[in-house]
Design an enzyme around this catalytic site. Sequence first.
Site: not given
Length: 249
Positions: A8, A131
């Site tokens: 990330d 998500d």
Amino acid sequence: MIVIPAIDLKDGRCVRLRQGLMEDVTVFSEEPAQMARHWLSLGAQRLHLVDLNGAFAGKPVNEQALKEIVAAVDGEIPIQLGGGIRSLEVIERYLDDGIDAVIIGTAAVKNPGFLHEACDAFPGQILVGLDARDGKVAVEGWSKLTGHEVLDLARRFQDYGVEGIIYTDIGRDGMMTGVNVAATVELARALHVPVIASGGLQGLDDIRALCQAQEEGISGVITGRAIYEGTLDFAAAVALARAWPAGQQ
């Protein structure tokens, strides 16, 4: 099933967030490209990259770091990328940069027509990131919860021709409380495209549980904080997943 390490990116560095909160960040490396080579050396079969700044900005932000990672991997394994992908032009640019598949999240939910166009324009290279918190899909870097049910959207998007679904339980992401195996299996059973699990992976027990369910349509699991903090031995996880079921232990 394969175990996919996550890198990330925030401000050019390799980080992890807790529950998607940009203010709750831990920096694990100043050199993401070196981190990519590290996971490759331990047996990674695929990399999962997220442009965190891009997810909030709605446009690419960490492209230079992405290019350095692509160069470091040098085509040895495929790379998938999400975060801030809102146009066909950006998808084409990333694919030209050497990314193998892009992950569309917020834009898929807010503009399904764009996702449909992307699947038509780049067949086999579009994944959708769904998500969710308590079964409801979140968008814009998880900052906004929608009224959409995960299963409803997933069924619609598979009909568009997506290559697969990445399902993340936001409440578990970065918390290392265990993957939500039950919800992931429920989703995979309802679809004919592969599902990649994400969020909360802690250790080898999670890998075993997912391997036991892989016949339901779970093709992989993404791991981040667990491999950076050492609660999951990445090389052991890769070996276990590769050997399953012969390597059950």
